[in-house]
Structure formats: structure tokens, C-alpha cells
Design a protein around this motif. Structure first.
Motif, PDB file in Angstrom:
ATOM      1  N   CYS A 272       0.837  -1.207   0.000  1.00 50.38           N
ATOM      2  CA  CYS A 272       0.000   0.000   0.000  1.00 50.38           C
ATOM      3  C   CYS A 272       0.870   1.255   0.000  1.00 50.38           C
ATOM      4  O   CYS A 272       0.609   2.212  -0.748  1.00 50.38           O
ATOM      5  N   MET A 273       1.905   1.278   0.850  1.00 54.57           N
ATOM      6  CA  MET A 273       2.778   2.446   0.912  1.00 54.57           C
ATOM      7  C   MET A 273       3.485   2.677  -0.422  1.00 54.57           C
ATOM      8  O   MET A 273       3.613   3.818  -0.885  1.00 54.57           O
ATOM      9  N   ASN A 274       3.942   1.610  -1.059  1.00 54.60           N
ATOM     10  CA  ASN A 274       4.623   1.759  -2.340  1.00 54.60           C
ATOM     11  C   ASN A 274       3.678   2.250  -3.429  1.00 54.60           C
ATOM     12  O   ASN A 274       4.089   2.975  -4.336  1.00 54.60           O
ATOM     13  N   ALA A 275       2.402   1.860  -3.346  1.00 56.28           N
ATOM     14  CA  ALA A 275       1.442   2.294  -4.358  1.00 56.28           C
ATOM     15  C   ALA A 275       1.165   3.787  -4.276  1.00 56.28           C
ATOM     16  O   ALA A 275       0.893   4.436  -5.294  1.00 56.28           O
ATOM     17  N   PHE A 276       1.225   4.358  -3.062  1.00 57.02           N
ATOM     18  CA  PHE A 276       0.919   5.777  -2.890  1.00 57.02           C
ATOM     19  C   PHE A 276       2.171   6.640  -2.738  1.00 57.02           C
ATOM     20  O   PHE A 276       2.059   7.859  -2.626  1.00 57.02           O
ATOM     21  N   HIS A 277       3.342   6.023  -2.706  1.00 59.01           N
ATOM     22  CA  HIS A 277       4.579   6.788  -2.490  1.00 59.01           C
ATOM     23  C   HIS A 277       5.131   7.260  -3.818  1.00 59.01           C
ATOM     24  O   HIS A 277       5.309   6.471  -4.759  1.00 59.01           O
ATOM     25  N   LEU A 278       5.390   8.548  -3.921  1.00 60.54           N
ATOM     26  CA  LEU A 278       5.980   9.150  -5.108  1.00 60.54           C
ATOM     27  C   LEU A 278       7.227   9.931  -4.711  1.00 60.54           C
ATOM     28  O   LEU A 278       7.222  10.643  -3.706  1.00 60.54           O
ATOM     29  N   GLU A 279       8.265   9.795  -5.502  1.00 57.87           N
ATOM     30  CA  GLU A 279       9.468  10.579  -5.279  1.00 57.87           C
ATOM     31  C   GLU A 279       9.213  12.028  -5.683  1.00 57.87           C
ATOM     32  O   GLU A 279       8.275  12.342  -6.398  1.00 57.87           O
ATOM     33  N   TRP A 280      10.115  12.898  -5.225  1.00 55.93           N
ATOM     34  CA  TRP A 280       9.917  14.327  -5.464  1.00 55.93           C
ATOM     35  C   TRP A 280       9.915  14.667  -6.954  1.00 55.93           C
ATOM     36  O   TRP A 280       9.165  15.536  -7.402  1.00 55.93           O
ATOM     37  N   TYR A 281      10.712  13.934  -7.729  1.00 56.71           N
ATOM     38  CA  TYR A 281      10.778  14.252  -9.158  1.00 56.71           C
ATOM     39  C   TYR A 281       9.527  13.758  -9.885  1.00 56.71           C
ATOM     40  O   TYR A 281       9.159  14.287 -10.930  1.00 56.71           O
ATOM     41  N   GLN A 282       8.838  12.721  -9.307  1.00 54.56           N
ATOM     42  CA  GLN A 282       7.608  12.253  -9.937  1.00 54.56           C
ATOM     43  C   GLN A 282       6.471  13.247  -9.772  1.00 54.56           C
ATOM     44  O   GLN A 282       5.569  13.294 -10.606  1.00 54.56           O
ATOM     45  N   LEU A 283       6.506  14.024  -8.695  1.00 60.04           N
ATOM     46  CA  LEU A 283       5.446  14.995  -8.464  1.00 60.04           C
ATOM     47  C   LEU A 283       5.503  16.151  -9.454  1.00 60.04           C
ATOM     48  O   LEU A 283       4.550  16.933  -9.552  1.00 60.04           O
ATOM     49  N   LEU A 284       6.612  16.288 -10.198  1.00 64.21           N
ATOM     50  CA  LEU A 284       6.718  17.373 -11.170  1.00 64.21           C
ATOM     51  C   LEU A 284       5.893  17.110 -12.415  1.00 64.21           C
ATOM     52  O   LEU A 284       5.646  18.025 -13.210  1.00 64.21           O
ATOM     53  N   PHE A 285       5.479  15.870 -12.607  1.00 68.30           N
ATOM     54  CA  PHE A 285       4.741  15.515 -13.815  1.00 68.30           C
ATOM     55  C   PHE A 285       3.339  15.055 -13.425  1.00 68.30           C
ATOM     56  O   PHE A 285       3.162  14.194 -12.565  1.00 68.30           O
ATOM     57  N   ASP A 286       2.349  15.633 -14.060  1.00 65.27           N
ATOM     58  CA  ASP A 286       0.957  15.298 -13.744  1.00 65.27           C
ATOM     59  C   ASP A 286       0.663  13.839 -14.057  1.00 65.27           C
ATOM     60  O   ASP A 286      -0.129  13.192 -13.369  1.00 65.27           O
ATOM     61  N   ALA A 287       1.290  13.309 -15.117  1.00 62.02           N
ATOM     62  CA  ALA A 287       1.006  11.919 -15.487  1.00 62.02           C
ATOM     63  C   ALA A 287       1.407  10.968 -14.368  1.00 62.02           C
ATOM     64  O   ALA A 287       0.704  10.005 -14.056  1.00 62.02           O
ATOM     65  N   CYS A 288       2.534  11.254 -13.719  1.00 62.77           N
ATOM     66  CA  CYS A 288       2.980  10.408 -12.612  1.00 62.77           C
ATOM     67  C   CYS A 288       2.097  10.602 -11.393  1.00 62.77           C
ATOM     68  O   CYS A 288       1.812   9.678 -10.650  1.00 62.77           O
ATOM     69  N   ALA A 289       1.650  11.836 -11.170  1.00 57.10           N
ATOM     70  CA  ALA A 289       0.825  12.108  -9.992  1.00 57.10           C
ATOM     71  C   ALA A 289      -0.498  11.387 -10.044  1.00 57.10           C
ATOM     72  O   ALA A 289      -1.089  11.076  -9.018  1.00 57.10           O
ATOM     73  N   HIS A 290      -0.972  11.087 -11.253  1.00 60.23           N
ATOM     74  CA  HIS A 290      -2.260  10.418 -11.382  1.00 60.23           C
ATOM     75  C   HIS A 290      -2.130   8.901 -11.409  1.00 60.23           C
ATOM     76  O   HIS A 290      -3.119   8.208 -11.646  1.00 60.23           O
ATOM     77  N   GLN A 291      -0.920   8.385 -11.181  1.00 63.99           N
ATOM     78  CA  GLN A 291      -0.757   6.940 -11.183  1.00 63.99           C
ATOM     79  C   GLN A 291      -1.166   6.303  -9.866  1.00 63.99           C
ATOM     80  O   GLN A 291      -1.302   5.092  -9.795  1.00 63.99           O
ATOM     81  N   THR A 292      -1.354   7.078  -8.821  1.00 68.25           N
ATOM     82  CA  THR A 292      -1.765   6.512  -7.543  1.00 68.25           C
ATOM     83  C   THR A 292      -3.208   6.026  -7.629  1.00 68.25           C
ATOM     84  O   THR A 292      -4.033   6.613  -8.348  1.00 68.25           O
ATOM     85  N   PRO A 293      -3.555   4.961  -6.897  1.00 65.70           N
ATOM     86  CA  PRO A 293      -4.933   4.449  -6.952  1.00 65.70           C
ATOM     87  C   PRO A 293      -5.938   5.496  -6.493  1.00 65.70           C
ATOM     88  O   PRO A 293      -5.654   6.311  -5.610  1.00 65.70           O
ATOM     89  N   ARG A 294      -7.115   5.455  -7.086  1.00 68.88           N
ATOM     90  CA  ARG A 294      -8.175   6.407  -6.758  1.00 68.88           C
ATOM     91  C   ARG A 294      -9.331   5.676  -6.089  1.00 68.88           C
ATOM     92  O   ARG A 294      -9.761   4.610  -6.551  1.00 68.88           O
ATOM     93  N   PHE A 295      -9.833   6.260  -5.032  1.00 69.90           N
ATOM     94  CA  PHE A 295     -10.954   5.704  -4.285  1.00 69.90           C
ATOM     95  C   PHE A 295     -12.253   6.044  -5.001  1.00 69.90           C
ATOM     96  O   PHE A 295     -12.522   7.211  -5.304  1.00 69.90           O
ATOM     97  N   GLU A 296     -13.044   5.007  -5.295  1.00 70.63           N
ATOM     98  CA  GLU A 296     -14.296   5.169  -6.033  1.00 70.63           C
ATOM     99  C   GLU A 296     -14.062   5.849  -7.388  1.00 70.63           C
ATOM    100  O   GLU A 296     -14.930   6.562  -7.907  1.00 70.63           O
ATOM    101  N   ASN A 297     -12.842   5.642  -7.949  1.00 67.88           N
ATOM    102  CA  ASN A 297     -12.450   6.254  -9.230  1.00 67.88           C
ATOM    103  C   ASN A 297     -12.581   7.771  -9.222  1.00 67.88           C
ATOM    104  O   ASN A 297     -12.759   8.394 -10.270  1.00 67.88           O
ATOM    105  N   ARG A 298     -12.460   8.363  -8.030  1.00 65.84           N
ATOM    106  CA  ARG A 298     -12.701   9.801  -7.936  1.00 65.84           C
ATOM    107  C   ARG A 298     -11.733  10.509  -6.996  1.00 65.84           C
ATOM    108  O   ARG A 298     -11.164  11.532  -7.348  1.00 65.84           O
TER     109      ARG A 298
END
Length: 846
Positions: A272-298
């Protein structure tokens, strides 16, 4: 299982009990609540290894290790500064008269700006530069040890935090707990989902109920002199509070946006932690930021490691992070104003002192010298007293901020206290007397600093262990208390504030680093003061106060941040002290700038420890780890009632202790146990004790990997186990899938139910298991067999816990394992929580 809500137990331990209060009983309960306990519920020895203090979290162990490292650092600094000390004695003897010299002044640097540059650099600048480099290296070393100690403590102790994550951004939905359970089950089996609800009003009403309960006990304990009308009035107030708490429980609950999820395995938490954990450089790109699982697809969650259950302030979860930051900024401003007013008082005091010394100097130099030496003691006492007042005010201000964990509270307290201490005790006397001519004379700045260091090494450390307020409360209350509840309250040990301990330690470090370059004896004096602080703090935590809640390494990180600015203040003083020969001081400043500019997280060995890859639980599941507390919002716990006093009957309890000679395997296999009989009385009006019934041992199932013939029986049937009570308002029944009846349990749940203490009551999952054919099958947990071969069915979607109220036996302390009887006459193993004293009633989630 987490929150203690109800009153004290029988024979005066219960708030409504009668009889003469016993000081011996109050002392015994106070001892059981004091200090750190080992696995056998015994106090840790004072000379024990520091790794045992990891039971209080990484922050506690790091605190004592940092003090030990600092003692070594300052002792080394004194050895390095011996050439400076010899040079000081030479210069003072050559340039000052006999009247100006004193045993203290002769070892100081002195005002020698006109001395040749080569001698100054060799004897003064070089040792100061070496010590500065050592201090900067110590900050790198501390960052490295934060990581290694956190990893070792995580491996050494299995806690709830090893299986739990904290979830932020939970939406306001109906039946959100069951939806969260389904969502997080994609990462692994979920043992519990606890949503934080708005409960500040509930906690406030509960605290009022507790105070009224003690007051009621005082009135009832007066016997024939009891005022019946006053007792009735107090009981009406208590019943009104009970109705208010019940109303708050049954009204629509509003979640705070925070939840805690406990996985049954550490692998599930790690995934679970690995699925929601993003490195600082990943947060610079919106595509990477949206890779985390979404609750109720929302909705997108923020997931981070969860604090321990004892570390959570549930009533503060409803306060948003921005509100907490705004409150923290306000309290910081108020603290700055208080320190500013303190500075004005000390400035006026210093100016009056200087005027008096000048007047006496004209009349009699001998009298002026005597006055200067005497007023230094007064100044040190004034500064120490002012800091005591500042400490009380800052602690009240920090409570106003309403942090959601005890660790955050301690960190905020440390920041404000340390800044106030450093300014009032270390920097203020320099700012008031910035003229270097007054630094090294009798009664000057460095002379005053000497007595401040002495006072700081003795007075605060002595007051930590010689608690005049605590002893006065205990002995005065022993004379006037009418009930055992009031006497127990007076004898309760105080709760420690680790942030205050860190602030006092930082104050000592600041005094040494700032005044050491001008007076080498300060390095040695600071090392001695740190040794006294080490012994005093260890004795205080192990013998005076309660065990603190688990504190992480955040406090140590805040200390490292403050330490870096203290080193900068020391470098600024070196520039002033060695002017105009400041070449080595500039080199030390360059090292400091490099430390502050270069990010430590780029080096893997200096990154803060995050448990994303470790497997430090050894494969042990949460359900098979006895005694681990769960998260329970206070508003979800049973409401206390004064009627609970009259429902207890005399009974006996069987306490099970692990045999010290047998070790539990990593897979949780059952070990040999010894049985100790403890006779107790659980009623307020009866002194009789029931004999313990004979134990009929039955062979239970073996644990994973243990042959049946080698299994040692560890379960027994008891005709008189200790009774427990279900809540008056039971939780709604669990909706289960009829298609699951008769199916064998999945493999991951077979291990969970393999051990008798961990088996859930069979009636809660009807049809999922088939009962064996023998008398009283509910007394022999763990012997369920699948009805037939077939496909493995999924477990129920949601495990709804049942809360029981259990009274802690009088002769049993925290950590003990007791057997209680549930409402369905099944026998349940219960671990007494750490925050429960003998006689108290606590709640168990089964």
C-alpha cells in the motif's frame, strides 16, 4: 482495547466504592504505571542497555544516545582546546594585574585584539576550527544514526505501526469504513479500518463525567456524614452527561477526513505504501501524480506511515492542518513577545548592575569586585527562574495548537522552548554587553555564563526527580482523601514531556558551543553537565514518570536543525572574539554553508528511514501478535455508566504468562506456558474470594510448522473465568453472504485462527466453520475443521467488532494476559493495555 473510560474498581478502587482508602494500594498502582516495563512486566533496570528504551519509540532511544555522543564530543573538544587554555593562562598572567586576575578569569581568552596574528591563529583559531568541523561532522553522524536506529528499533519491537497506514482525504460518505476496507483489500488482508470522527465534545463530556465520578466517590466515602442530596445531584449530573454522550454516539457522525488502516501482514502495508509513495521528481509531472490508486475512481488519498494508537489525539483530528499552522504561528508570536519582555527585564537588570559597579569602583575597588562576584549568582538565579516561567507558558500555548499526535505536540514544544532557552540563557547576555571589554572581567559575560551553566546542570535536573508538587499532592491528599479514587489520582505518576527533555539538552549544548571558544573550561563543564543530564533523565523516565507514548525520530531531526543554527551563532562569536584575525573562523563558516546547502537526501545513507522495503516482523501477522492495540475513536467506545458499579460479582481469574525459558518462533507457534493463580474480588460490597476452579487441559491445535505430537497444551477450560460485559447499546449485526456457509476458511485465515487466544467468537461468523462433535465445543478454540473439500471462499466483507468491558484484576498489571468470558460463554484471551492500572475497567474489541 485502547481507551480507558470507566471508573476505578472495587474496594475503593472504584469511584463509587466505600471503605477507608489505602495509601499502600495507591502506591502499588502508581508503581505499576511508572517507567518502562519488559516482557515480564518488570521495571527496566537503571543500568540496562539503551536499546530497551526503544519501547518508547525511536525518539526516546535517540535522545539518550545523542546525549552520550555529545558527552564524547565535548570531552574531545576540551582535549583539542588545551593549547588554547595554556595560551590563555600565559596571556592573562602577563597582561593583567593581581587584582584583576581570579581563578576563573585566568583561564579565559581575554581582550587581546592587538596580539600578533600568527600566535592567535595557532593557539586559538586552529583548535576552534577543528572543534567546528567535529560539530558539523556530528550532525552528519546524527542524521546517519537516525536512520540506523530507526531501522533497528523497527526490527526489535513489533508494534501496531508496523502494520498500519494513516489515510488523509477520506470523503464524507455513508458506510465509509466498509468501502475503505474493500478499497484497501487490493493490497492485502485488512485487519481493521478506523475512521476518525468529530469527538471533541464527546471527550469534553467524558472528562467532566470522570471528575464528577471522583467527586461522587468523595461524598459517598464519608459514610454517616454523607450528604445524600449532594450525591443525588452529582449522580443526576453524571446521568445527564451519559445521555449527552449517548446522543453524540447515535447522531450522524462526521468524519474528520482521516482514517487508520491496519493490514494483517506487513507485506500488505508495504504494498500500500509503495502504491501511494511518489518521489519528489515524480510529483513534477501530472502523469505520474495520477498513477496513484483512486478511491471510487474519484478521490485521491494521501497515505503515510501511521502513528501508534497511543500517539493519536482523536479529538484534534477535526482541526485541519492549516488551522494548526495558523495557531502555531500565533503561539510563536506570543512566545517571541514573552522572550522580548524578558529581554527588557534582563537589560534593565544589567544596566543597573553596571551603574552600581561603577559607583563602588570609585569608592572601593575591593567592594566593587565583591559585589560583581555576588551579583553574578543573582543574575544566574534570575535567568533560571525566568526560564521556568517561560516553560509553563509555552506548554499551555502548545496545547492551544491542537496537534493530532503527541509527537507533533512534542516537536512544537521543543522548537519554542529551545529557542526561548537559547536566547534568554545564551545569547541575551552577549547582546546586552556586546562590548568585548566587559566579557572577561570579574562579573562579566563569561563569568556569568559559568554560573548559568552550573545552575542549568543542577537545578532543572534536580526538579525533574524531586517533584515537590507531586509529593505535596500525595501526602496532603493522603490526609484529606475520603475515597480510594481520589487517593489514586493523587498518586498517579506524571506524564513525561520528551520535547521539554530535548529542549533542556539543547540549552546545555548551546551554552557549551557559544562560550567554549572564549573559555576552554566550558567544554569540560558542558560534558559534566551532559553526564548529569543523562543520569537525571534516565532516572526520571524509568522511576518517576509514566512511560511516554511512542515517539518517532522527528524530535531528533528538529534537534539537528536547531543545532545547525547554534553552530552558526558560535561562528559569529568567533568572528567577534578573534577579530581581526578571523581566517579560521571564515573556513569554519564555509563548512557550515556547505552543510546547509547540500541536500542530505541525495545520499542514500543519510535519508530518513521509511519502512517501504523492510520485513522486520518476520512474517508474524497482526492477528497472531498478542497485545497490539487497535485504533479506536473515543466516540465509538461504550459510554461509561454509574450502574456498572453494581454489576460485578466476586470471581477468580487465571493469568497466563509466557515461560521465559521458551521462545516463540517467528511464525507464532505456541510455546510452553506457566499458569499462575490470582484470586481477586470484583465487587464493591463483598470481601469474599472464590476459589480458583481446577483447570482441565485439552490439547489444542499446533501452530504453523509444529508437529501435533510436539504441541504443548496452552489452553484450558475454566468454570469461573473473569466476567466481562457487553456494551448496553450493541453494534448492529454483520451482514454476511449466505453463500459462504459451510466453506472452509481461506489459507491466510487458517493461521490466524490456529491459536486459541486469537480465535474470534464462532457465533459472529455463522456457518463459515463447522463445529467439532464434542461437549462444549466453544471452550476449545481452534479445533474447527472444514465441512468438505471445495473452492476457497472469500471472507466476510467487513468484520464488525464487539466491544466488551473488562475490569483489570487488582493483582495484575499492564501487559498481563487474562482469560475472560464473553457474552456467548466463549473464552477470550485479553492483554491488559499499558495505560490501565489494576482495578480499572477497559474495553476490548473482539
Amino acid at each position: 482495547e485502547v481507551e480507558v473510560h470507566l471508573q476505578q474498581a472495587a474496594h475503593g478502587t472504584m469511584a463509587g466504592g466505600h471503605g477507608q482508602p489505602s495509601t499502600a494500594t495507591a502506591k502499588k498502582r502508581a508503581r505499576m504505571m511508572t517507567g518502562f516495563k519488559d516482557t515480564q512486566n518488570k521495571l527496566l533496570p537503571l543500568h540496562g542497555p539503551l536499546k530497551d528504551l526503544g519501547r518508547g519509540g525511536v525518539g526516546v532511544e535517540l535522545f539518550f544516545r545523542t546525549i552520550r555522543w555529545s558527552i564524547i564530543l565535548f570531552s574531545t573538544a576540551f582535549v583539542v582546546s588545551i593549547p588554547s587554555l595554556v595560551d590563555n593562562v600565559r596571556w592573562v598572567n602577563q597582561n593583567l594585574s593581581a587584582e584583576e586576575r581570579s581563578p576563573l578569569v585566568v583561564t579565559m581568552h581575554g581582550d587581546r585584539a592587538d596580539e600578533e596574528a600568527e600566535a592567535r591563529i595557532t593557539s586559538q583559531g586552529a583548535p576552534a576550527l577543528i572543534i567546528t568541523v567535529f560539530c558539523i561532522g556530528a550532525m552528519y553522524f546524527l542524521r546517519y544514526k537516525q536512520r540506523t536506529v530507526a531501522k533497528l528499533v523497527d526490527r526489535r519491537f513489533i508494534t501496531t505501526g508496523d502494520y498500519a497506514v494513516e489515510v488523509r482525504g477520506v470523503p464524507h460518505l455513508a458506510d465509509v469504513e466498509s468501502k475503505l476496507l474493500v478499497f484497501f483489500s487490493q493490497f492485502g488482508e485488512v485487519a481493521q479500518v478506523a475512521v476518525g470522527y468529530h469527538c471533541a465534545d464527546y471527550v469534553q463530556a467524558l472528562n467532566k463525567w470522570k471528575k464528577a465520578d471522583v467527586q461522587r466517590a468523595e461524598e459517598r466515602a464519608q459514610g454517616d456524614e454523607m450528604d445524600a442530596s449532594k450525591v443525588a445531584e452529582i449522580e443526576r449530573e453524571m446521568r445527564d452527561l451519559e445521555k449527552e454522550m449517548q446522543r453524540l454516539q447515535h447522531t450522524a457522525k462526521t468524519n474528520t477526513g482521516a482514517a487508520f488502516v491496519i493490514f494483517n501482514t506487513e507485506a500488505g502495508r508495504r504494498q500500500c505504501m509503495n502504491a501511494f509513495h511518489l518521489e519528489w521528481y515524480q510529483l513534477l509531472f501530472d502523469a505520474c501524480a495520477h498513477q496513484t490508486p483512486r478511491f471510487e475512481n474519484r478521490w485521491t488519498f494521501t497515505v503515510r506511515p501511521a502513528p501508534e494508537p497511543t500517539d493519536v489525539y482523536w479529538e484534534n483530528l477535526e482541526v485541519g492542518p492549516r488551522t494548526v499552522q495558523l495557531r502555531s504561528f500565533r503561539t510563536l508570536l506570543v512566545t517571541a513577545v514573552i522572550v522580548g519582555l524578558t529581554a527588557l527585564v534582563l537589560v534593565e537588570f544589567t544596566q543597573a548592575r553596571d551603574r552600581e559597579i561603577e559607583r563602588l569602583q570609585q569608592e572601593s575597588p575591593a567592594r566593587a569586585s565583591l559585589y560583581a562576584r555576588t551579583i553574578v549568582l543573582v543574575a544566574a538565579a534570575v535567568v533560571t527562574g525566568v526560564n521556568s516561567v517561560i516553560k509553563v507558558i509555552v506548554m499551555l500555548l502548545t496545547q492551544y495548537e491542537r496537534h493530532d499526535t503527541r509527537t507533533d505536540y512534542e516537536e512544537s514544544l521543543f522548537i519554542k522552548l529551545s529557542l526561548a532557552y537559547i536566547f534568554t540563557q545564551s545569547l541575551l547576555i552577549l547582546f546586552v554587553s556586546w562590548n568585548r571589554d566587559t566579557w572577561f572581567v570579574n562579573g562579566g559575560v563569561f563569568n556569568q555564563a559559568f554560573f548559568i551553566i552550573l545552575a542549568n546542570a543542577v537545578v532543572p535536573e534536580a526538579l525533574k526527580n524531586i517533584r515537590f508538587d507531586l509529593w505535596a499532592r500525595r501526602f496532603i491528599m493522603a490526609a484529606i482523601a475520603k475515597s480510594q479514587a481520589r487517593l489514586d489520582e493523587a498518586w498517579q505518576p506524571p506524564a513525561p514531556t520528551i520535547g521539554e527533555f530535548y529542549a533542556g539538552f539543547t540549552k546545555t549544548i548551546a551554552l557549551g558551543l557559544i562560550y567554549g571558544p572564549g573559555w576552554p573550561l566550558v567544554w569540560l563543564l558542558t560534558a559534566v553537565a551532559l553526564a548529569i543530564s543523562y543520569a537525571s533523565n534516565k532516572f526520571c523516565l524509568l522511576r518517576v514518570t509514566k512511560q511516554p507514548p511512542s515517539i518517532n525520530e522527528g524530535l531528533s531531526e528538529k534537534f539537528r536543525l536547531v543545532l545547525s543554527w547554534i553552530i552558526l551563532a558560535s561562528l559569529i562569536l568567533q568572528h567577534r572574539l578573534y577579530a581581526p584575525h578571523t581566517a579560521y573562523a571564515w573556513v569554519g563558516t564555509a563548512f557550515w554553508i556547505f552543510y546547509k546547502v547540500f541536500p542530505l537526501k541525495f545520499l542514500p545513507c543519510l535519508r530518513l528511514y521509511v519502512d517501504l522495503d523492510a520485513n522486520d516482523t518476520g512474517g508474524v501477522t497482526f492477528s497472531s501478535s498478542p497485545g497490539l492495540p487497535k485504533y479506536l475513536c473515543p466516540v465509538s467506545a461504550p459510554v461509561p455508566s454509574i450502574d456498572d458499579h453494581y454489576r460485578r460479582q466476586p470471581s477468580a481469574v487465571q493469568s497466563i504468562f509466557d515461560d521465559a525459558r521458551s521462545a516463540m518462533t517467528a511464525a507464532g507457534a505456541a510455546a510452553n506456558r506457566t499458569l499462575e493463580q490470582l484470586h481477586i474480588t470484583g465487587a464493591a460490597k463483598s470481601g469474599s474470594q472464590s476459589p480458583l476452579p481446577p483447570i482441565q487441559h485439552r490439547p489444542g491445535p499446533p501452530g504453523p510448522g509444529v508437529p501435533p505430537q510436539s504441541f504443548a497444551p496452552s489452553s484450558g477450560s475454566y468454570s469461573q473465568p473473569y466476567p466481562s460485559q457487553p456494551p448496553r447499546a450493541p453494534l448492529p449485526p454483520v451482514q454476511q453472504d449466505p453463500g459462504q456457509y459451510g466453506q472452509p476458511p481461506p489459507q491466510q485465515y487458517q493461521d490466524q485462527y490456529a491459536h486459541p487466544p486469537e480465535r474470534p467468537p464462532p457465533q459472529q461468523y455463522p456457518g463459515q466453520y463447522q463445529e467439532p462433535q464434542h461437549p462444549q465445543p466453544q471452550q476449545y478454540p481452534g479445533q474447527y475443521a472444514p465441512s468438505h473439500e471445495g473452492p476457497v471462499a472469500a471472507p466476510p466483507a467487513l468484520y464488525q467488532p464487539m466491544l466488551l468491558s473488562v475490569q483489570c484484576p487488582v493483582d495484575v498489571g499492564p501487559g498481563a494476559q487474562i482469560i475472560v468470558e464473553g457474552p456467548g460463554q466463549q473464552y477470550i484471551s485479553v492483554i491488559v493495555p499499558n495505560n490501565v492500572v489494576p482495578g480499572q475497567i477497559f474495553h476490548v474489541s473482539v
